[in-house]
Design a protein around this motif. Sequence first.
Motif, PDB file in Angstrom:
ATOM      1  N   ILE A  78       0.736  -1.197   0.062  1.00 38.51           N
ATOM      2  CA  ILE A  78       0.174   0.097   0.076  1.00 38.51           C
ATOM      3  C   ILE A  78       0.806   1.308   0.084  1.00 38.51           C
ATOM      4  CG2 ILE A  78      -1.784   1.280   1.434  1.00 38.51           C
ATOM      5  CD1 ILE A  78      -2.556  -1.434   2.475  1.00 38.51           C
ATOM      6  N   ARG A  79       0.675   2.174  -1.211  1.00 36.84           N
ATOM      7  CA  ARG A  79       1.448   3.403  -0.893  1.00 36.84           C
ATOM      8  C   ARG A  79       0.411   4.696  -0.223  1.00 36.84           C
ATOM      9  NH1 ARG A  79       4.621   6.125  -5.437  1.00 36.84           N
ATOM     10  NH2 ARG A  79       4.629   8.454  -5.220  1.00 36.84           N
ATOM     11  N   VAL A  80       1.252   5.296   0.504  1.00 39.77           N
ATOM     12  CA  VAL A  80       0.397   6.327   1.496  1.00 39.77           C
ATOM     13  C   VAL A  80       1.213   7.519   1.231  1.00 39.77           C
ATOM     14  CG1 VAL A  80      -0.481   7.084   3.547  1.00 39.77           C
ATOM     15  CG2 VAL A  80      -0.229   4.762   3.143  1.00 39.77           C
ATOM     16  N   GLU A  81       0.517   8.547   0.710  1.00 43.17           N
ATOM     17  CA  GLU A  81       1.201  10.029   0.401  1.00 43.17           C
ATOM     18  C   GLU A  81       0.366  11.048   1.428  1.00 43.17           C
ATOM     19  OE1 GLU A  81       2.544  11.226  -3.713  1.00 43.17           O
ATOM     20  OE2 GLU A  81       1.386   9.502  -4.299  1.00 43.17           O
ATOM     21  N   ASP A  82       1.257  11.889   1.800  1.00 43.58           N
ATOM     22  CA  ASP A  82       0.610  12.946   2.803  1.00 43.58           C
ATOM     23  C   ASP A  82      -0.179  12.510   4.027  1.00 43.58           C
ATOM     24  OD1 ASP A  82       1.942  14.934   1.369  1.00 43.58           O
ATOM     25  OD2 ASP A  82       0.463  14.956  -0.010  1.00 43.58           O
ATOM     26  N   ASN A  83      -0.166  11.246   4.346  1.00 47.42           N
ATOM     27  CA  ASN A  83      -0.735  10.467   5.362  1.00 47.42           C
ATOM     28  C   ASN A  83      -2.579  10.509   4.941  1.00 47.42           C
ATOM     29  OD1 ASN A  83       1.088   9.999   7.010  1.00 47.42           O
ATOM     30  ND2 ASN A  83       1.039  12.181   7.633  1.00 47.42           N
ATOM     31  N   SER A  84      -2.721  10.593   3.752  1.00 47.50           N
ATOM     32  CA  SER A  84      -4.306  10.583   3.279  1.00 47.50           C
ATOM     33  C   SER A  84      -4.580   9.964   1.975  1.00 47.50           C
ATOM     34  CB  SER A  84      -4.746  12.192   3.320  1.00 47.50           C
ATOM     35  OG  SER A  84      -4.020  12.842   2.501  1.00 47.50           O
ATOM     36  N   ASN A  85      -3.674  10.107   0.982  1.00 54.15           N
ATOM     37  CA  ASN A  85      -3.822   9.734  -0.308  1.00 54.15           C
ATOM     38  C   ASN A  85      -3.161   8.099  -0.279  1.00 54.15           C
ATOM     39  OD1 ASN A  85      -4.260   9.038  -2.952  1.00 54.15           O
ATOM     40  ND2 ASN A  85      -2.785  10.482  -3.987  1.00 54.15           N
TER      41      ASN A  85
END
Length: 624
Positions: free
Chosen positions: A368-375
């Motif tokens: 799983i990829r998580v960007e900016d703790n939301s995307n």
Amino acid sequence: MKKIGLIIILLFPLFSFSLKIGIYYNPPKIIDSKTGIFPEILNYIFNNEKIEYDYIFDSFPELIKKLDNGSIDSIACVGYSLERDEKYDFNNEAFLSDWAVVYMNKNQNIENIFDLENKKIGVLKKDIYYEDEEFGIKNKLEKFGINVQFVEFYSYEGIFKALSENKIEAGVVNRTFGLLNSEKYKVIPTDIVFSPIKVLMMFRKDYNEKEKIIKIIDKNLKDLKKNKDSYYYEVISRYLYTERVEEIPKWLTWMILISLIIVLILIFDYFVLLKLVEKRTKELKRLNMILSVKNDELELLNEKITKQNDELRLLYTHNENLQKSLKLLIKLMSDVGNVEYISENDFVLRLLETLKFIIPGFRYNKLIRVEDNSNIVIVESMSEKGSFEEILELSDKLKYIMNFEIDEKLEKETIKDVLESFKILAKIFYKIKNEAKIEESLRDDIIRALITFLEQHDEYTKNHSRNVADLAVNIAEEMNLDKSYIRKIYLAGLLHDIGKLLIPLEILNKNGPLTDNEYDIIKKHPIIGYNALIKTESLKEIAIGIKHHHERYDGKGYPDGLKGSGIPLMSQIISVVDAWDAMMTKRAYRDPLGKEKAIKEIVNNSGKQFSPEVVKAFIKIIQE
């Protein structure tokens, strides 16, 4: 005293006799009259006993004939059997024991005696392992109802030579000869072994002195065998030790050498990477130590290889796996060097695939990829959530969550160390990728500024450099060139006329034809551009491409008169595109040629001014 001396002289001939011994080539037991187990032990005994003897060298079948007609008294190195005992006499104390082994060439697959059905089998004429009722393979196969075609030879060496040349499909030799010579002739032992025997001296029954000779031989052999430091054990150990050493296959030696070379290459790449990421030195050394441990295991298995064939197969499998692991890691190292063309998702997936191979029992289920703790994006999903979860944090804004399973028998500490090492490798990749983006952006800004300056200096070059660069990229893509090389071609297209900055404006923008002197000045611009860029490490290949973009395929171009494939491919591509854009552009002294005329000009000069291969790709693009 005179009478005693006279009696000794008269009696001496009664105890003096000469022994004729037949010997045949059968290494390591017999090589010649001075070399081999039998000659060396017999020479030692007879010289100590002051016995006169002569060796008669011939093939084994011929020696049997000579023994039967009384030309010789005995034959050395003969296997004992009841059938032979009826016709000949033997000494009692064995020189050594032996047995028969069936060998095959690499094209055969013989696992048991029934696989010999309808095979051509090489045998030694008169050999105990061939014709003897008790020990011979001929009688044994007949009892099992196995039909074969026997091919008789006069030496074991002849059998192995025919086997290696595929003239026969199997061959029967004694164990000691096979061990010494199988590697030389590239033949393979089967699991078919039979008829253990004692190897003795064989005498004709009517030889008068045989009882004395047998007694002397048996007594000396028994005495020698009692002392483990005797000459007997020295000879046996010397020849048998040599055999064991030669059992190691040459292909395995090469395999180990290749493995060591691969390890050295990995270490070299490893230290090159250290210079770029000094802050991560300790972590990368830990990864290298894991690989060193695996290599030590390989060497340990190699030391045990002579014990049994099963260990050999195990070592071979282990060696293959290690090579694949090293290749995967080397590929990962090279990927770090190509960060411009690989995404973070692809690199992390490659890390996980490498982990699956290096650690049997490791299985990742979801990434799983998580960007900016939301995307949140699911990159890969193999199954439901696994038993373990690790977070790979590449920066404050980007992280990956890995769900995976591992076998219970795997050591948790080892798995933890490997995961930490691979996390570090991922972080290094991310850091280098970001630095590369910054460096590339700065370089592009500088190049755009230079092109703008060139366009202000020479009105003809306005949009020309960009046109050349764009069309050169299209041709390179049509030719399926590497992405990194296409990028360099694009930059070379932009900068190919940068040398014109030092050409006087009155020459560049002259209305009308140039004089010879003015044309010579114009021809200097590739060298000027080359000199401006060559000292910058990242632009060296681009500088060379710029230098030669006015070379001709027939060798009549400038500045160096390069010809054909001697011209860099980058220069060949720019040459075609530069000429095309020049023909399609209005000049001070002429109008544009038009598309059809320009295409015809390019085609007519294919193989003369331009590379045929580049022209072919160019025409395909233009006509689309």
